[in-house]
Structures are given as structure tokens and as C-alpha cells.
Scaffold this active site. Structure first.
Site, PDB file in Angstrom:
ATOM      1  N   ASP A 114     -16.138-105.860 -15.266  1.00 35.37           N
ATOM      2  CA  ASP A 114     -15.780-104.453 -15.112  1.00 35.37           C
ATOM      3  C   ASP A 114     -17.040-103.683 -14.719  1.00 35.37           C
ATOM      4  O   ASP A 114     -17.969-103.548 -15.517  1.00 35.37           O
ATOM      5  CB  ASP A 114     -15.191-103.919 -16.415  1.00 35.37           C
ATOM      6  CG  ASP A 114     -14.684-102.491 -16.295  1.00 35.37           C
ATOM      7  OD1 ASP A 114     -14.915-101.868 -15.236  1.00 35.37           O
ATOM      8  OD2 ASP A 114     -14.058-102.001 -17.247  1.00 35.37           O
ATOM      9  N   LYS A 231     -22.777 -91.915  -5.066  1.00 35.31           N
ATOM     10  CA  LYS A 231     -22.999 -92.611  -3.803  1.00 35.31           C
ATOM     11  C   LYS A 231     -24.421 -92.373  -3.282  1.00 35.31           C
ATOM     12  O   LYS A 231     -25.086 -93.298  -2.798  1.00 35.31           O
ATOM     13  CB  LYS A 231     -21.972 -92.150  -2.770  1.00 35.31           C
ATOM     14  CG  LYS A 231     -20.563 -92.664  -3.018  1.00 35.31           C
ATOM     15  CD  LYS A 231     -20.481 -94.166  -2.839  1.00 35.31           C
ATOM     16  CE  LYS A 231     -19.067 -94.692  -2.966  1.00 35.31           C
ATOM     17  NZ  LYS A 231     -18.995 -96.156  -2.775  1.00 35.31           N
ATOM     18  N   SER A 268      -7.341 -95.371   2.210  1.00 34.87           N
ATOM     19  CA  SER A 268      -7.640 -96.180   1.039  1.00 34.87           C
ATOM     20  C   SER A 268      -7.031 -95.556  -0.209  1.00 34.87           C
ATOM     21  O   SER A 268      -6.499 -94.449  -0.183  1.00 34.87           O
ATOM     22  CB  SER A 268      -9.155 -96.311   0.861  1.00 34.87           C
ATOM     23  OG  SER A 268      -9.734 -95.028   0.664  1.00 34.87           O
TER      24      SER A 268
END
Length: 410
Positions: A114, A231, A268
Site C-alpha cells: 500500500d 506531484k 482516468s
């Protein structure tokens, strides 16, 4: 037959072709749609590479989108895949079995890891490194991601370690994995071409760098800012990771390259979550009915986005003999870009401080999580012991009662 149609067109004129007038009306629109669709689908990877026997650690493979397209292509080329998934259940097991059957490749394995749980990441990395001689590793492809609804600012989701879920999944988890696997990268033989790929996106433009608090434990931002910051900061840490590998690499070592890949805007699960704001009704009405024609026309599907990943894995430009330098490559539309857009990518001191800060932050979080696990384990053992003691006491009491009645009769 086309020949008959052309002959009729020449001899008898356009009126001989059935529905000629309707065709002439529709054809310009159909042509325009086809041209737009072609332009927005992006470039296709044209490089071919023999991947037989090569070993890749892959995340995001079970997404039924870009990740699935990438592992399908790699499996067909004979690569050995270790796919990391949040949970190993009946569905993921069946996914692997179907992938093996469709590609005729039995070297596809599933491992529980995970990426939002630092303890789970450490367990996998420790198991991977605990091997003599060191395991073969030709690349790590990080394609997983988590995007929460952008317009639910009052709902902050946290991971098991107490980190905001998007930062944990998109930043802390992959950072921890790559940092732990550093010994594996350095131990590969001289002839091995190792490629590390992290998928980023244009949303990093919404992010910011926080050296004092990279995991934003003291700040309350909206979901869009959390996602963009995760990000951006992970991309910056990738630049420092490349320098750490290169600086400690021996002269006879192989090529280890780190690349940032932007697949482009895709249809997505993340886009569906953002557009629907987490609402099933909005997903059905807004995404599937109202916006889908535009999304189909202007937005890539998973297979088209996967071309950038496949290009980065197969292009000879990243082979040791062709490398001009070991700087991180930024791949957009199957092309290696020369410059990064944001100024933070040119600040090496900032990247180094952020990397070191993340190492200490993760170490502190792991210590706290280990303390909680040990405390919960000790509490469970105490309750179990108390329950066992109570059962024994009850049994002893019930067994002593008949003896007491006998003494009264005596």
C-alpha cells in the site's frame, strides 16, 4: 465495390451514388472530427526493445487504464513484472491470471504494498533487499496515484500514518520506496540499463514547496493544492535521487536513469473523481453523458497515455552509450524536453534540502506508527490475558461450588 462506385461516378456522375447529397454534407464534419481526434491523441511510441528476462517493479497496474496498458505491453515482450497493489484479493488475483493467459507470460507476480502506508512500503522494500546475491532489477515504473474531489475542501482524508492521503500516496510512499531501494540500484552490474520512471502531471503547477513542512501537517489546503504539491515535491526529489545515485556510482557500474513522464490529460479514474466531485450522480450525468463526447474527442485514453511510458522504457537515448549526462529527463508526448517549466527544478540546493527533510520526516512518522502498533498489540495481549484469566476464574468458581455443598451435608 470501390471500383464500381468510382466507375459510376465517372460515367453517370455524382447522382448515381446512393445518398451522395447526404454524404457531402456529413463528410466535412466527419473529416474535421477525425483530424482533431488524431491531433489530440498524441504521439505513439515507435521504439522496439527486447525485454525478455528483464525485471520491473510496477505500480498502478490494475487501474484498467494507462497502467494496465503498460504492463500488458511489457508482459507481451517477455518482461518479468512485480506488480504492487494495495490489497491482494480475489479480483487482483484474477487480474494477474488473465494477464498471464493473454500474454503467455508466467513471470507476472503480485505483491501487497500500500503506497499510502509507510510500514507496508518498508516491508516490501526490506523483503526485496533481503537477498544474496542482490536481485536483478531493470526498472521501477510508478504509475499509481490518488486524486480526491477538488471541491470538498472541508474533508481532509488521512492515511494510516496520519498524513494527508494524496500526499501519502503520491509523495511520501513513492519517495520512501525509491529511497529504500537505493542499494538495489547501486548493486546492479555494469551492463544493466536501469530506468526509474515517475509519472507526473500538469497539476503540479498548483503545488508549492514547503521545506519546513513538506507533508503539510500544519497547513489546511484544498484537495487540488494537496495533489499539486505532492506531484511537484516528488518530482523535485527525483532530481536529487538521480544525483545521489550518480555521485555514489562506481565507474564500472551500469546506467541508472530517473525520468519524469507526463502522459497528458487522460480519461482516468482521477479525472472522473475530479469532474464528478466524488458524486455517483454527477459521474453518470456530467462525465458519462454531458461531457463524454468532448472528452472522447480532446482527451486521451489510457492506451494513448501509456505510449509516453513505453517510449521512456525503450528509447535508446537513455542507454549508457548514448547518454550525454545523467540529469533527470522530462518526457512529454514521446519527446525528451530540454527544460522544465518551473524555476524550482533549477535549484539544486532546494532539492537537496527537501530530500533530506523528507528522510527525517518519514523516519519520525515511522517511529510514531511503530509506537502505536506496539501499544495496540500490547493492549490486545492484555485484553486477551484478562479474558483468559476471567475464563479460568469462572471455571475454578464453578468447580468449587459442588465441594462447598458437600461440606454442608457433612
Amino acid at each position: 465495390m470501390p471500383v464500381n462506385i468510382i466507375g459510376s461516378l465517372i460515367i453517370d456522375g455524382p447522382d448515381a451514388i446512393p445518398y451522395y447529397e447526404q454524404i457531402t454534407k456529413v463528410l466535412p464534419y466527419a473529416t474535421g472530427i477525425g483530424v482533431v481526434k488524431y491531433l489530440f491523441k498524441g504521439r505513439k511510441n515507435t521504439w522496439e526493445r527486447n525485454l525478455h528476462g528483464k525485471v520491473y517493479i510496477v505500480t498502478g497496474a490494475t487501474s484498467n487504464g494507462m497502467g494496465t496498458s503498460v504492463v500488458l505491453d511489457l508482459a507481451k515482450r517477455g518482461a518479468q513484472l512485480i506488480m504492487l497493489t494495495r490489497r491482494v484479493d480475489e479480483w487482483t488475483t484474477q487480474f494477474v491470471e488473465d494477464l498471464r493467459e493473454s500474454t503467455q507470460n508466467e513471470l507476472i507476480y503480485l505483491e501487497q504494498c500500500d503506497m499510502s502506508d509507510l510500514y507496508s512500503v518498508r516491508k516490501f522494500a526490506t523483503t526485496w533487499l533481503d537477498n544474496t546475491p542482490p536481485r536483478r532489477l531493470d526498472g521501477v515504473v510508478l504509475m499509481h496515484g490518488d486524486a480526491e474531489p477538488w471541491f470538498q475542501n472541508d474533508k481532509r482524508k488521512s492515511s494510516q500514518d496520519g498524513v494527508e492521503l494524496q500526499l501519502a500516496t503520491n509523495f511520501a510512499g513513492p519517495f520512501h520506496l525509491l529511497n529504500l531501494l537505493l542499494p538495489s540500484f547501486r548493486s546492479q552490474p555494469p551492463d544493466r540499463d536501469v530506468r526509474i520512471i515517475y509519472t507526473t502531471c500538469i497539476s503540479q503547477a498548483f503545488g508549492s514547496v514547503n521545506l519546513d513542512d513538506p507533508l503539510l501537517e500544519k497547513k489546511q489546503l484544498n484537495a487540488r493544492q494537496f495533489f499539486g504539491t505532492a506531484k511537484l515535491q516528488m518530482s523535485l526529489c527525483c532530481l536529487e535521487l538521480q544525483r545521489k545515485i550518480t555521485s555514489e556510482k562506481k565507474d564500472d557500474a551500469g546506467s541508472v536513469t530517473v525520468s519524469l513522464v507526463q502522459p497528458g490529460l487522460m480519461r482516468s479514474s482521477s479525472l472522473r473523481t475530479i469532474l464528478s466531485n466524488g458524486s455517483p450522480i454527477l459521474l453518470l450525468l456530467l462525465y458519462c453523458i454531458i461531457l463524454y463526447p468532448l472528452l472522447w474527442l480532446f482527451v486521451k485514453n489510457g492506451h494513448q497515455g501509456a505510449q509516453n511510458i513505453l517510449y521512456t522504457l525503450m528509447t535508446p537515448e537513455l542507454e549508457k552509450v548514448n547518454l550525454l549526462d545523467y540529469s533527470v529527463k522530462y518526457v512529454v508526448n514521446c519527446t525528451i524536453m530540454k527544460n522544465f517549466a518551473r524555476k524550482e527544478f533549477a535549484d539544486q540546493e532546494l532539492q537537496k534540502k527537501l530530500y533530506e527533510k523528507m528522510e527525517s520526516e518519514i523516519l519520525g512518522i515511522e517511529k510514531k506508527s511503530a509506537f502505536r502498533r506496539n501499544k495496540a498489540k500490547a493492549s490486545g495481549s492484555t485484553k486477551e490475558a484478562a479474558s483468559t484469566s476471567g475464563t479460568k476464574s469462572a471455571n475454578n468458581t464453578s468447580s468449587s461450588k459442588p465441594a462447598k455443598r458437600k461440606s454442608k451435608k457433612a
